[in-house]
Write a protein that holds these residues in place. Sequence first.
Motif, PDB file in Angstrom:
ATOM      1  N   ARG A  68      12.474   4.823  45.922  1.00 60.72           N
ATOM      2  CA  ARG A  68      13.817   5.016  46.414  1.00 60.72           C
ATOM      3  C   ARG A  68      14.695   5.128  45.193  1.00 60.72           C
ATOM      4  O   ARG A  68      14.768   4.226  44.397  1.00 60.72           O
ATOM      5  CB  ARG A  68      14.242   3.825  47.263  1.00 60.72           C
ATOM      6  CG  ARG A  68      14.113   4.094  48.731  1.00 60.72           C
ATOM      7  CD  ARG A  68      14.733   3.015  49.584  1.00 60.72           C
ATOM      8  NE  ARG A  68      15.075   1.797  48.870  1.00 60.72           N
ATOM      9  CZ  ARG A  68      16.310   1.542  48.453  1.00 60.72           C
ATOM     10  NH1 ARG A  68      17.269   2.401  48.660  1.00 60.72           N
ATOM     11  NH2 ARG A  68      16.570   0.416  47.842  1.00 60.72           N
ATOM     12  N   SER A  69      15.328   6.246  45.035  1.00 58.06           N
ATOM     13  CA  SER A  69      16.167   6.343  43.847  1.00 58.06           C
ATOM     14  C   SER A  69      17.461   5.595  44.136  1.00 58.06           C
ATOM     15  O   SER A  69      17.997   5.636  45.235  1.00 58.06           O
ATOM     16  CB  SER A  69      16.464   7.802  43.530  1.00 58.06           C
ATOM     17  OG  SER A  69      17.096   8.412  44.605  1.00 58.06           O
ATOM     18  N   CYS A  70      17.905   4.838  43.159  1.00 57.36           N
ATOM     19  CA  CYS A  70      19.113   4.060  43.360  1.00 57.36           C
ATOM     20  C   CYS A  70      20.125   4.493  42.324  1.00 57.36           C
ATOM     21  O   CYS A  70      20.479   3.725  41.437  1.00 57.36           O
ATOM     22  CB  CYS A  70      18.820   2.581  43.298  1.00 57.36           C
ATOM     23  SG  CYS A  70      17.401   2.211  42.256  1.00 57.36           S
ATOM     24  N   ARG A  81      15.608   3.394  36.139  1.00 59.70           N
ATOM     25  CA  ARG A  81      16.234   2.818  37.336  1.00 59.70           C
ATOM     26  C   ARG A  81      16.636   3.920  38.305  1.00 59.70           C
ATOM     27  O   ARG A  81      16.482   3.787  39.508  1.00 59.70           O
ATOM     28  CB  ARG A  81      17.463   2.028  36.943  1.00 59.70           C
ATOM     29  CG  ARG A  81      17.118   0.730  36.258  1.00 59.70           C
ATOM     30  CD  ARG A  81      17.995  -0.407  36.721  1.00 59.70           C
ATOM     31  NE  ARG A  81      17.582  -1.647  36.060  1.00 59.70           N
ATOM     32  CZ  ARG A  81      18.156  -2.097  34.962  1.00 59.70           C
ATOM     33  NH1 ARG A  81      19.168  -1.439  34.424  1.00 59.70           N
ATOM     34  NH2 ARG A  81      17.733  -3.206  34.399  1.00 59.70           N
ATOM     35  N   MET A  82      17.170   5.008  37.748  1.00 54.76           N
ATOM     36  CA  MET A  82      17.595   6.094  38.631  1.00 54.76           C
ATOM     37  C   MET A  82      16.395   6.711  39.337  1.00 54.76           C
ATOM     38  O   MET A  82      16.540   7.353  40.365  1.00 54.76           O
ATOM     39  CB  MET A  82      18.350   7.154  37.840  1.00 54.76           C
ATOM     40  CG  MET A  82      19.776   6.747  37.567  1.00 54.76           C
ATOM     41  SD  MET A  82      20.755   8.121  37.012  1.00 54.76           S
ATOM     42  CE  MET A  82      20.362   8.094  35.294  1.00 54.76           C
ATOM     43  N   THR A 137      22.726   2.075  39.876  1.00 54.18           N
ATOM     44  CA  THR A 137      22.489   2.127  38.431  1.00 54.18           C
ATOM     45  C   THR A 137      23.717   2.618  37.689  1.00 54.18           C
ATOM     46  O   THR A 137      24.150   2.032  36.693  1.00 54.18           O
ATOM     47  CB  THR A 137      21.318   3.078  38.143  1.00 54.18           C
ATOM     48  OG1 THR A 137      20.248   2.742  38.999  1.00 54.18           O
ATOM     49  CG2 THR A 137      20.885   2.978  36.710  1.00 54.18           C
ATOM     50  N   ILE A 185      18.936  11.941  41.937  1.00 50.48           N
ATOM     51  CA  ILE A 185      20.056  11.238  42.564  1.00 50.48           C
ATOM     52  C   ILE A 185      20.998  12.297  43.127  1.00 50.48           C
ATOM     53  O   ILE A 185      20.997  13.434  42.662  1.00 50.48           O
ATOM     54  CB  ILE A 185      20.825  10.365  41.553  1.00 50.48           C
ATOM     55  CG1 ILE A 185      21.296  11.218  40.366  1.00 50.48           C
ATOM     56  CG2 ILE A 185      19.955   9.238  41.047  1.00 50.48           C
ATOM     57  CD1 ILE A 185      22.252  10.506  39.451  1.00 50.48           C
ATOM     58  N   GLY A 195      13.985   4.891  40.449  1.00 53.20           N
ATOM     59  CA  GLY A 195      13.445   3.890  41.358  1.00 53.20           C
ATOM     60  C   GLY A 195      12.442   2.948  40.738  1.00 53.20           C
ATOM     61  O   GLY A 195      11.669   2.321  41.446  1.00 53.20           O
ATOM     62  N   LEU A 196      12.442   2.836  39.407  1.00 52.88           N
ATOM     63  CA  LEU A 196      11.547   1.868  38.778  1.00 52.88           C
ATOM     64  C   LEU A 196      12.308   0.567  38.562  1.00 52.88           C
ATOM     65  O   LEU A 196      13.509   0.566  38.337  1.00 52.88           O
ATOM     66  CB  LEU A 196      11.060   2.397  37.430  1.00 52.88           C
ATOM     67  CG  LEU A 196      10.095   3.573  37.484  1.00 52.88           C
ATOM     68  CD1 LEU A 196       9.940   4.177  36.116  1.00 52.88           C
ATOM     69  CD2 LEU A 196       8.751   3.129  38.011  1.00 52.88           C
ATOM     70  N   MET A 254      17.855   3.069  31.976  1.00 56.76           N
ATOM     71  CA  MET A 254      18.765   3.613  32.986  1.00 56.76           C
ATOM     72  C   MET A 254      18.097   4.765  33.740  1.00 56.76           C
ATOM     73  O   MET A 254      18.168   4.844  34.966  1.00 56.76           O
ATOM     74  CB  MET A 254      20.025   4.093  32.287  1.00 56.76           C
ATOM     75  CG  MET A 254      21.177   4.208  33.204  1.00 56.76           C
ATOM     76  SD  MET A 254      22.597   4.760  32.290  1.00 56.76           S
ATOM     77  CE  MET A 254      23.125   6.026  33.400  1.00 56.76           C
TER      78      MET A 254
END
Lengths: 330, 329
Positions: free
Chosen positions: B18-20, A104-105, B24, B124, A107-108, A101
């Motif tokens: 790019r942070s998502c 992902r935050m 997530t 984020i 950007g991976l 998680m």
Amino acid sequence: MADNVIEMEGLTKRYGAITAVDNLTLSVRRGEVFGLLGPNGAGKTTTTLMLLGLTDPTAGSARIAGVDCTRSPLRVKRFVGYLADNMGFYPEMTGRENLRMTGRMNGLHGEALERRIDGLIERVGIAEAVDRRTGTYSKGMKQRLGIADILMKDPDVLIMDEPTNGIDPEGMRELTALIRQLAEEDGKTILISSHQLHQIQQICDRVGIFVSGRLIACGGISDLARQLEQENGLRYEIGATPGGEALLQALGGVEGVEEAALQEDGLVSLRTRGDPSDAIVRTLLDRGFTLTHLHQSSTDLDEIYAKYFERAGESDAQDKRGASRPRRAR
Amino acid sequence: MRRTNAAQAAPVAPAERRSCGFATLYRKELADHFHSARFKLVLLLLTLAGLASLFGALEAVSDANASSSEYVILALYTLSSNSIPSFASFLAYLAPLAGLALGFDAINRERAQGTLNRLVSQPIYRDAIINAKFLAGVTVIFLMIFFVGILAGALGLLVVGIPPEAEELLRIGAYLLLTVVYTSMWLGLSMLCSVLCRHAATSALIVIALWIYLTLFASMVVSVIANLAYPLDGIMGFYNAMDNYQLQLTLERASPYYLYCEAASTLLNPNIRTVGITTQASMSGALASYLTFDQSLLLIWPHLTCMVALALFSFICSYVLFMRQEIRA
């Protein structure tokens, strides 16, 4: 790029009438492990929060790698890993899922993400626990997972708030080794805030002593020790036979000795100006004593810490000093 | 696994990432909800209540048999037998519970676990956290309400065997959507409490108290106030009757529960031609027919806007407070 990675200038934070951080100016160089030392409530956590833009400073500015922490916190958070002191994980998720998680935050995605996770798991040594729910983790394991977690974003700068809190000695050794490795091999800049002196002493290149929101001393540990020696002299512990009052009197007469006191365990503790150890030994031999113990104590951080607290008029430090005294007498 | 090319394998430079955060977190929240015992419990409760009321309604429909309404499927939602309340009133009581259960510990649990610290130190935006939580909650509520509503309608259809008209489907859809908005308001409210209260138990107690007050006691309190202001005893009672009712209605409408009930019953009952006071004079010359869907909608348009506004307002309050709150424990 400038040599200083973390730069704080006149950083001040007030909560109402209370000043948590008072005009802090400090810089941390690239690849350095810097220890921010101070008792609880000295403003260490507030400082780290301001560095991440999580709290706005009342005055002053903080920059990490040239990025203003208050104005562009998002950019700062891309390359700064922050390990909070009461950091936790989602207990119902496994360690791997928690890491995924975070990845992902940052950007991976996909394979790169999985590879990063596997690498980090191996690195912090939690391979056997990583697929268990984090709710079952011990404190030490959580801390290691926490380090893997902040390394997910591959940060240049690590900020750790009390990383050694509540960890057993074995875990502590591994943790300090890991931190040292991160600094030396990976060239990460690390800021550690702690009130635990001994670990800091082992891993930090420089320390800053932080009391009531003010930085009262800053430098390498040996620098601080030398500085103190010059101001306050050295401390010795001396044991000899015959001991007792006779020894105390003999030592009291030596040139350069400012203060001599008999300890409970029969040793005499001395506070001296300059370095009169030769004179002490000669005097004792001349007077027919047999020297059994000679120990110079004052170069360790405990003493430095206590000294500086004393100077800052911090009552908290008195307790700490009282607590550390018996340990050294052993 | 969208982008697993060679470029991805190399360490990604921070600037390129790019942070998502929102996506997530939204996914994580959804997964959390679906796995949580709380969600299963609430869904079970709603389903059982729905089925029980359907059973009662079927009984009532066969009793009334063709005499009352030509909208049989709609009647399944509103009719009640002697012992069991109707689907609509069950949902009016219980739907807020779904909102409460999903939101009362949204923020303070993160805080207690120490995961909030970790989230806010990721690259984020901070509002992604609360947005994701609210939207995931709304999504879950949407699925739950529509599941229960459609289940009840489908089972009813099987038993009754009369196909619904398009008008009925529209009304049911609008009704369920209204319920989702109403429940989202409670979700927003409970999230507000979770931002304000440090302990999940405190915030749960506060929202439950509010829920019980608004659904059960508000009308009693309102009637007491109205009767104090405009006593209905004696000869003055005749003069006061109008004012009394007016005041009562105005105060009642301050409660979202009442607003919701008015809107819901208007949507489900094409018979209802007015909300509020109707005089003999205004009824004279009216044709005895059903309202069309758009006319019903027009009738309760203020209710609908109010409901959406309340849901947004409760969320915005928690949003603003959360954004301004100190992160440290």
